[in-house]
Design an enzyme around this catalytic site. Structure first.
Site, PDB file in Angstrom:
ATOM      1  N   SER A 466      11.459  71.427  88.768  1.00 40.66           N
ATOM      2  CA  SER A 466      11.339  72.776  88.209  1.00 40.66           C
ATOM      3  C   SER A 466      12.687  73.283  87.699  1.00 40.66           C
ATOM      4  O   SER A 466      13.216  72.763  86.726  1.00 40.66           O
ATOM      5  CB  SER A 466      10.727  73.707  89.264  1.00 40.66           C
ATOM      6  OG  SER A 466      10.309  74.914  88.698  1.00 40.66           O
ATOM      7  N   ASP A 477      21.350  68.036  77.333  1.00 34.44           N
ATOM      8  CA  ASP A 477      21.103  68.251  75.910  1.00 34.44           C
ATOM      9  C   ASP A 477      22.323  68.813  75.194  1.00 34.44           C
ATOM     10  O   ASP A 477      22.576  68.483  74.030  1.00 34.44           O
ATOM     11  CB  ASP A 477      19.916  69.194  75.708  1.00 34.44           C
ATOM     12  CG  ASP A 477      18.590  68.555  76.097  1.00 34.44           C
ATOM     13  OD1 ASP A 477      18.553  67.311  76.212  1.00 34.44           O
ATOM     14  OD2 ASP A 477      17.612  69.291  76.294  1.00 34.44           O
ATOM     15  N   LYS A 491       7.937  68.460  86.885  1.00 36.44           N
ATOM     16  CA  LYS A 491       7.156  69.703  86.858  1.00 36.44           C
ATOM     17  C   LYS A 491       7.711  70.602  85.760  1.00 36.44           C
ATOM     18  O   LYS A 491       8.792  71.168  85.897  1.00 36.44           O
ATOM     19  CB  LYS A 491       7.201  70.436  88.193  1.00 36.44           C
ATOM     20  CG  LYS A 491       6.360  71.720  88.182  1.00 36.44           C
ATOM     21  CD  LYS A 491       6.499  72.495  89.482  1.00 36.44           C
ATOM     22  CE  LYS A 491       5.625  73.748  89.450  1.00 36.44           C
ATOM     23  NZ  LYS A 491       6.070  74.731  88.440  1.00 36.44           N
TER      24      LYS A 491
END
Length: 699
Positions: A466, A477, A491
């Site tokens: 999560s 990223d 998740k």
């Protein structure tokens, strides 16, 4: 979280078929729905069909999925229902939607009623088995992996399976050193508890089971909570107040640990792990042990909770996945677990030459916490992002060369804190996109200046989920950090809690936790199912076959959206191959690393055995061989860590564990445990990163 009734799964212990005898029939259990449950079922179906992230009409296909899910949840080990039972119950299999919409729940209660009556029947049957002498000289085996075992075709085949169950249970207690009379008394009390729990099951419990099967058919994180379950959700299910610091659920005939709160008594003891089961509870240093097999979790919680500073004793059975291990007695002192106990911990690891070491800061982040109540009151409040920023300032004062952010076993928490932490390491910019079924993506932005712009390594494992995945993905990223470890949980969905009582203007309707949106990375891909893949992969400490979003039958699929605009630091892309090469060379010669991998493989081999022998000599020999193997590996690890045999003997004397029961994976508790070879390697990668980035800066 999935709330389950204590009788969803049962371990039956029954006499050999040749010793079976007839029993007088007791009053049959016949639970009936209430008007409130009829209305609640209609409301749940309306919400799931209209507002779920992936809405589905309750057609024949979904109805069959709900029916099959209910049967599997009631009897996952295939030791209650026969094929004949399923054929008889299947009259509603494709028609659950009509029954719900018309308010005709009586046929839908049938699987639960059949199940409960079978439990009572077999609990009585099992009690009679205790007068039959068990023969452990035969060469029978017992399957501990029920996934591939077909359902019994008839009662005769079912009884044969029960016979092996009782034999295995008796043998486990015998191997633990129990006398036959003690075993007989323990099991008789256990069977009585199971039968009593079945007889005391209410219509609310039955409705909970039915609606939970419906919710779980939508996706793994959608849940229904009956009124009682809703009240327990934030209180009895959490022992974070005056208790042991653990989250519990019903599993098999036991109460099982699903999560340990960092800093709580259970976690700090090092003797209770996720998946362990509580078989008995005793008060104080010498109070009688109460067998809680077959009890409801809320009843077990009542025994475990108590005044801070008082003592509670727990009889712990290891998680089934840990192999054929004996139980142990654990004594804990209750305490109030505060946010301080769950806070970030910081330490420094010295890497490189002892004469001129480089200092690497380690931040162990157990959860994305935030003191919501203090925040609402205004003024200062505690949060993970604030604590991390404060520790970073201390690291600056200590001239650390890089930082390791340890997110292993971090199951998430506050989304706003995940976003804020993105800002701590990256400064202003997007962190995550959140999108529901209809609207445009909501891009969550961090603001404020970065507190640390130097070399950064993020550690994750399969239990990082999560919010942990959101942060790790963002730092990856944006080219801000090298991510190391295992592929994360996967998740990538958002849930909301619907208070059916408030909406329906009535009491007794319960609550619905429903998936309404999905997280997306800033590059437009998702962490759903795929998780975050590390730049440098470490050995698996969790099996992806058994743990993670991809193991759920009804997990929502992956999808993608357009990337949002973000800035990416290109430097790590240019040095990643070099970092991997240096990592491979280093661990290839690292004895502690290779030993950790060897221990993980030994653990995997033990835990994945599909059967165990019911022959006393064979079972004992196998267990002793496992103990010798794990003991040898443990002693080798001690030697590498510099622990003395005397110190270890003293530790072993008061922890009550066999070598097989001790953790065999890497130590993942807190940052100060520098004998963790995976953490040490992450720090070495941070040192390499610092050197390579410095070289780039000088041209």
């Amino acid at each position: 979280m999935s709330f389950r009734h204590p009788l969803y799964v049962l371990l039956f212990f029954v006499l050999p078929i040749s010793a079976a005898r007839a029993f007088p029939a007791s009053s049959p259990i016949l639970l009936m729905p209430t008007p409130s449950q009829v209305r609640s079922g209609q409301m749940v179906m309306t919400f799931l069909q209209r507002y779920h992230l992936n809405p589905r009409t309750m057609d024949a296909a979904l109805s069959a999925q709900v029916f099959d899910g209910l049967i599997d949840e009631l009897d996952p080990e295939r030791i209650v229902f026969t094929d004949e039972d399923i054929e008889h119950l299947s009259t509603v299999r494709s028609d659950i939607g009509r029954h719900l919409s018309e308010g005709d729940l009586v046929p839908l209660f049938a699987p639960v009623n059949v199940y409960l009556n079978r439990v009572v029947e077999k609990a009585d049957f099992d009690a009679a088995a205790l007068d039959v002498k068990q023969d452990f000289s035969t060469h029978e085996s017992f399957s501990v992996d029920s996934k591939g075992v077909p359902r019994p075709k008839s009662a005769t085949e079912l009884h044969t399976r029960w016979a092996l169950r009782v034999k295995d249970d008796w043998l486990r207690l015998k191997l633990a050193g129990r006398a036959d009379a003690d075993i007989r008394e323990t099991l008789r009390h256990r069977y009585q508890n199971l039968g009593t729990r079945a007889r005391n099951t209410t219509s609310e419990d039955a409705f909970q089971m039915l609606m939970e099967a419906y919710a779980q058919a939508m996706d793994p994180h959608t849940d229904y909570f009956s009124p009682t379950a809703a009240r327990q959700f934030d209180t009895e299910m959490s022992l974070s107040l005056e208790g042991i610091g653990a989250y519990l659920r019903e599993h098999d005939a036991y109460t099982q640990v699903t999560e340990l709160i960092p800093g709580g008594p259970a976690s700090a003891s090092g003797r209770i792990g996720v998946g362990d089961r509580i078989a008995a509870v005793g008060q104080g240093a010498s109070g009688p042990m109460v067998d809680v097999t077959g009890w409801r979790t809320d009843e077990v919680v009542t025994l475990i909770r108590g005044k801070s500073g008082s003592t509670v004793r727990l009889e712990i059975l290891p998680d089934e996945s840990k192999g054929d291990a004996a139980g142990r007695l654990v004594t804990l002192v209750r305490k109030h677990v505060s946010i301080e106990d769950q806070a970030v911990q910081a330490s420094v690891i010295n890497i490189g030459s002892p004469a001129a070491p480089h200092r690497i800061g380690v931040l162990s982040v157990p959860s994305f916490y935030e003191d919501f109540e203090a925040k609402k009151r205004g003024g200062s409040y505690r949060s993970v992002s604030k604590d991390v920023a404060a520790h970073i300032q201390d690291f600056r004062d200590q001239n650390v060369a890089g930082i390791v952010l340890d997110l292993r076993d971090n199951g998430g928490g506050s989304l706003s804190e995940a976003v804020a932490l993105g800002g701590v390491f990256c400064g202003p910019g997007p962190v995550v996109q959140v999108k529901d079924a209809k609207g445009a993506p909501d891009v969550q932005q961090a603001d404020g200046a970065a507190a640390w712009t130097g070399p950064l390594v993020v550690m994750v494992n399969r239990a990082s989920a999560s919010a942990s995945e959101i942060l790790a993905a963002d730092l990856q990223d944006r080219g801000r950090a090298i991510v190391v470890g295992e592929r994360t949980f996967g998740k990538g969905t958002v849930q909301t809690l619907v208070d059916l009582d408030s909406i329906g203007h009535a009491d007794g309707l319960g609550e619905l936790k429903m998936t309404i949106a999905q997280f997306y990375r800033i590059n437009g891909t998702t962490t759903q199912l795929s998780g975050v893949t590390p730049d440098i992969v470490f050995p698996q400490t969790y099996s992806e076959r058994d743990f993670g979003e991809s193991t759920y039958k009804n997990a929502l699929p992956q999808s993608s959206i357009a990337a949002t605009a973000f800035d990416k630091d290109p430097r790590l892309a240019t040095i990643r191959a070099v970092l991997m090469k240096e990592h491979d060379a280093r661990v290839g010669d690292d004895a502690a690393w290779k030993l950790a991998v060897e221990r993980l493989e030994a653990y995997r081999q033990i835990s994945e055995r599909p059967t165990v022998s019911l022959n006393l000599a064979e079972r004992k020999a196998t267990r002793e061989a496992d103990v010798r193997k794990m003991e040898g590996l443990r002693r080798r690890a001690q030697a590498l860590a510099g622990s003395s045999d005397k110190d270890d003997a003293m530790a072993a004397a008061d922890d009550g564990l066999t070598a097989l029961e001790r953790p065999v994976g890497p130590i993942r508790t807190r940052a100060e445990r520098h004998d963790d070879p995976f953490l040490h390697e992450a720090a070495a990668i941070a040192e390499d990163e610092a050197a390579l980035l410095a070289a780039l800066a000088t041209g």
